[in-house]
Enzyme design. Structure first.
Site, short mmCIF file in Angstrom:
data_model
loop_
_atom_site.label_atom_id
_atom_site.label_comp_id
_atom_site.label_asym_id
_atom_site.label_seq_id
_atom_site.Cartn_x
_atom_site.Cartn_y
_atom_site.Cartn_z
N THR A 106 -1.14 -5.05 -0.74
CA THR A 106 -2.44 -4.45 -0.44
C THR A 106 -3.37 -5.52 0.09
OG1 THR A 106 -2.33 -2.61 -2.03
CG2 THR A 106 -4.49 -3.21 -1.22
N GLU A 189 4.31 3.98 -5.93
CA GLU A 189 4.02 4.94 -4.87
C GLU A 189 5.13 5.01 -3.82
OE1 GLU A 189 0.06 4.25 -3.41
OE2 GLU A 189 -0.86 4.70 -5.34
N GLU A 275 -2.39 5.11 -12.24
CA GLU A 275 -3.35 4.31 -11.47
C GLU A 275 -4.43 5.23 -10.94
OE1 GLU A 275 -3.58 2.20 -7.19
OE2 GLU A 275 -1.88 1.54 -8.41
#
Length: 978
Positions: A106, A189, A275
């Site tokens: 990220t 994810e 999350e």
């Protein structure tokens, strides 16, 4: 009997609690004997059913904690206390960390403990340190591990036995650090493999019994599909201990609804939010307050983890200022607590894991508020948390405890809605009257009532101020960095850099990129240069960066890079700015922009470097003059105005190994003298409020924080022009303005066509400059003859993405006392101007839309014709439904169509940018025919396809290729002949 929560707090936190108690709280005014009429009564029955609370915590991942490790003392310890010490701040009860893989996850890359099959290094990275610090402050905190990527040496991919062995080794490393891991997950994810989870649970039972398995940390849009899979597969169900999907309350929303499914609840297992974004530290308080209550009320969820605990990465990297706190200035020690942390404190300082929810006292209220009530296992203590985020006027509720300890309740309160309002205040004691406790709820307030004590605010004091710049006279020889460690202020964007003994006969310690094989990536990461960034993102870019470099070995075409004026990096793409690239095939000076994803070679030459030999590189940037040096010899120079500000970067070709030593940054020219930012204020014609976790007020344009943004109101109305006016506080001599566009990889609202005016009184303005800036994330400059002014106004008449909005990350005003700055050259034509074929467009409100593939209910095709560039249509993941994907527009009636306008998604994420397309049309009674096809550049700017006028009622966009194998569209428009 009153229990003292937070008995394991640090000594300082304990003393603070005692000091408050001795001083005595102010008398409560919220529960008079005679007061406002009660609008609703809540019976809190200590014998009612309810699930067990498992805790509220945070996720340190995506390099989110990188700069925290580099903070000076005592500020570093103060921040850690705010996060982990009971009775002090957030009092986090769970900490989940990334199991690194040397791949961008990220906001950077986190180190792997096994960069090769043969090498195990249990000291790489900073998550071990963070976990130890957390446990030192709270021995009862629960620890979890989760992967975002994996090393490329795995045989069989992510869902392999190699990965199980890799994770078991990570757990062995944790034991070496004295850490007891409580929970382990799968792949962040990225879906799940049911058979792998079965084998993984068996391996844990054999080697590390007692660790519980979380599943599946799935993408937010996957919902609760893991529950459906578990219901259908008994072995998978037996393997999973806790269900932990992401963002069931929505992705970076107001978190108004937090549902689960009946299938999930009927499995009889704990349900967690694996999350949930904490959003901006000063904007996420209200959403988090809702989520912490409504997760149980709406979905019977008993645990929550937010990303991230601390926003401690450079401001020009993705999703900056997403955390309960922000700490991105280690050179000064400055940090900001904000209000979000107190939303957590209102739960975590009053309730411990193992307490039980009381269902009768946990529900939504008619006023729009919500309440959760919980009791300790012994039943001797209880607490209630009431959030009034959606209450519109003061309202009084009554609590009637039953089968719970009688007596007074302590009351703590926060004003979440007000900017700078009271937070986490001990406002006294509530005394029951006739068995009833009355509480008047104010809109936007958060309350905690408790029989316990031990709560506290903490007392950390930030060092420096937000305006303190990192010294540009920077050197690093790495001699004080432990081998295998990370150098101070260096943050990996991709790859793995660490201190190691120098090679090729050089003595001492060097900084080496050690990864030689592409990892199994998470998200969008290509074979971009592997890089590590350092320095202040706000540096004015007249500096030289130099380093000794060693390219260890490479196939043909390998190179090393020095970069400067880094304006940003987005989702694993190459770092922006200017880069001197020198390799085995020659050298080049290149300019990159991470928002438009454009790379331009400015100049080049045949001079090269030898593999296995040390060389000295220097990139000198003085105004528009860029000069490259190799081993002290000038390679060449070029003039370019494209990049102005930013920090520095080291890089190497993927996936080659290289070493760096004696890194130096030195100023090569005077910095313009700006009107001091601590005296500036700003107003705007319009402002956008809360959206996707941030706010967009005019103050963000002058707050000296490049990650915050002013934006005019989103949507087609009011449109442009829009302006922001900077108040200098007094009349001063001014001669220029600097405009830093948003740095989040989003081109929406980047000002291109502009006008600048000044005023002494704020009423009568005089134009001093106008023009058209290029569409890029680099800082722009406008200059004029020196004039006296108190007010400087930037008016946007067009934005490069054609989104009808205006944004600004930072606006600076150059004072007359400083050196002149060269203005950014003006373009002859606005990049926003559509082709003539788009002069007449079909009204979107008359259209309908259908799609061949949709990625969940929030990404339906109607989002591409709603006039709102913040929403989008998105196709399903490529693994489920590969491209091509289509969107078919029903124009409502027949038109002489001749063009299609395509605006890619505008949230800074490149996934789904359509790169190859066809356009098909058909009349009301005909068949579809192809009228246009081609390729688009894959950046965030508006694109067009044109064709000869053709009568059609239906227009279809066929996405034949897209970034990451998916397709998305923020807006679609159809042009027609007049």
């Amino acid at each position: 009997m009153r229990q003292k929560l937070g008995s394991t707090a640090a000594a300082l936190g304990t003393m603070l609690c005692c000091a408050v108690a001795l001083a005595g709280p102010a008398p409560a005014t919220d529960a008079p004997a005679q007061g406002p009429p009660v609008s609703e009564t809540v019976v809190v029955d200590g014998d009612s059913g309810g699930r067990v609370f498992d805790g509220a915590g945070a996720v340190s991942a995506g390099a989110s904690s990188r700069l925290l490790h580099d903070y000076p003392e005592p500020q570093r310890s103060e921040i850690l206390d705010y996060l982990f010490s009971p009775g002090y701040g957030a009092a986090l009860q769970i900490l989940k960390v990334e199991i690194g893989a040397d791949t961008n996850s990220t906001s950077g890359a986190e180190p792997s403990h096994m960069p090769t099959r043969e090498q195990v290094d249990c000291d790489r990275g900073y998550q071990w340190w963070l976990m130890r610090e957390a446990v030192e402050r709270n021995p009862d905190i629960k620890l979890a591990g989760l992967q975002w990527g994996a090393p490329g040496w795995f045989e069989g991919g992510f869902w392999s036995q190699d990965n199980i062995d890799y994770l078991l080794t990570w757990l062995d490393c944790a034991e070496q650090h004295g850490l007891e891991i409580d929970y382990m997950g799968g792949w962040n994810e990225s879906g799940y493999d049911e058979d792998w989870y079965v084998r993984w649970a068996a391996a844990l039972e054999e080697h590390h019994p007692g660790i519980e398995v979380l599943a599946a940390d799935d993408h937010p849009h996957a919902g609760w599909r893991v529950a459906d899979s578990m219901a259908e597969n008994p072995q998978f169900n037996d393997a999973v201990d806790i269900l932990s999907p992401h963002s069931p309350c929505g992705g970076r929303t107001e978190y108004r609804d937090c549902p689960s499914t009946e299938t999930a609840r009927d499995l009889g297992k704990p349900l967690w939010i694996g999350e949930l974004s904490s959003m901006a530290h000063d904007a996420g308080a209200a959403p988090l307050a809702r989520a912490l209550n409504r997760m149980y009320i709406d979905g019977r969820m008993t645990g929550l983890m937010t990303w991230s605990p601390i926003s401690a990465w450079y401001a020009n990297l993705p999703l900056a200022d997403t955390g309960l706190m922000v700490a991105e200035w280690p050179w000064s020690g400055f940090y900001d607590v904000g209000s979000s942390i107190w939303s957590f404190a209102h739960t975590t300082q009053f309730v411990e894991p193992g307490w039980r929810y009381l269902d009768t006292g946990s529900r939504r209220l008619e006023s729009g508020a919500s309440i959760v009530s919980l009791a300790s296992p012994s039943g001797q203590d209880w607490s209630a948390v009431v959030e009034a985020m959606d209450v519109t006027e003061p309202t009084t509720i009554a609590l009637r405890p039953q089968d719970l300890p009688a007596g007074d309740l302590h009351l703590w309160r926060s004003d979440v809605a007000a900017d700078g309002g009271e937070t986490f205040a001990d406002v006294g004691t509530l005394t029951p009257v006739d068995g009833e406790i009355r509480l008047t709820l104010e809109p936007g307030h958060l309350y905690s009532l408790t029989t316990t004590s031990g709560q506290g605010r903490g007392a950390g004091v930030p060092g420096g101020t937000v305006h303190e710049r990192m010294d540009m006279a920077f050197t690093e020889d790495f001699e004080d960095v432990r081998h295998g460690g990370l150098a101070r202020y260096f943050s990996d964007l991709s790859g793995g850099f660490q201190a190691e003994p120098c090679g090729a006969g050089r003595a001492g310690t060097c900084y080496r990129q050690i990864v030689s094989q592409a990892p199994i990536n998470w998200g969008l990461v290509g074979d971009v240069p592997l890089s590590t960034a350092f320095g202040d993102p706000r540096w004015w870019g007249d500096y030289a960066v130099s380093a000794d470099v060693l390219l260890e070995e490479s196939d043909d075409g390998g190179y090393v890079e020095l970069g400067g004026r880094l304006s940003g990096q987005s989702w694993g793409t190459a770092a922006s700015g200017y880069h001197l690239r020198v390799g085995t095939d020659g050298w080049a000076l290149v300019s990159r922009d991470h928002a438009t994803r454009l790379e331009t070679e400015l100049t080049s030459g045949p001079e090269s470097l030898d593999v296995g030999t040390w060389h000295e590189l220097e990139l000198r940037m003085a105004g528009e003059r860029l000069t490259a040096f190799l081993d002290g010899e000038r390679l060449g120079s070029v003039n370019d105005h494209g990049q102005r500000t930013g920090n520095a970067v080291l890089g190497v070709s993927a996936w080659d190994n290289a070493q760096f030593d004696d890194v130096t940054v030195r100023p090569v020219g005077p910095r313009p003298r700006f009107v001091p930012r601590d005296g500036l204020s700003a107003t705007a014609t319009t402002e956008h409020g809360f959206d996707r976790g941030w706010t967009y007020g005019a103050e963000h344009a002058v707050d000296d924080r490049p990650e915050t943004v002013w934006s005019s109101r989103f949507g087609p109305s009011p449109g442009l022009p829009q302006s922001v006016t900077v108040d200098l506080g007094s009349v001063q001599q001014v001669q220029g303005l600097t405009y830093q566009p948003r740095l989040d990889g989003n081109t929406s609202g980047m000002v291109t066509d502009h006008r600048i005016s000044v005023s002494r009184d704020g009423t009568s303005f005089t134009d001093v400059a106008e023009g058209v800036w290029d569409l890029s994330s680099s800082t722009k400059v406008a200059a004029w003859d020196r004039v006296p002014a108190r007010y400087v106004r930037l008016e946007a008449t067009a934005d490069g993405a054609c989104s009808a909005t205006a944004t600004a990350a930072e606006i600076g005003v150059v004072s007359g006392a400083g050196p002149a700055v060269t203005p950014t050259p003006s373009l002859e034509r606005s990049p926003c101007l559509p082709p003539p074929e788009m002069d007449h467009t079909v009204p979107q409100e008359e259209m309908g839309a259908e799609a061949s593939s949709v990625h969940g209910p929030n990404y339906t095709p109607d989002r591409a014709i709603d006039g709102d560039e913040t929403t989008m249509w998105h196709s399903a993941p490529g693994a489920q439904d590969p491209l091509p994907a289509t969107v078919t527009l029903d124009l409502g009636r027949e038109y002489r169509t001749q063009a299609l306008g395509y605006l890619p998604r505008q949230d800074g994420n490149q996934n789904g940018h359509v790169t190859a397309y066809e356009v098909q049309v058909r009349s009301a009674a005909g068949e579809f025919v192809t009228v246009a096809e081609g390729r688009w550049p894959g950046n965030g700017t508006v694109q067009h396809a044109t064709w000869e006028p053709t009568t059609a009622r239906y227009v279809r966009l066929v996405a034949t290729d897209g970034t990451a194998g998916v397709a998305a569209a923020a807006e679609l428009n159809v042009g027609h002949a007049p």
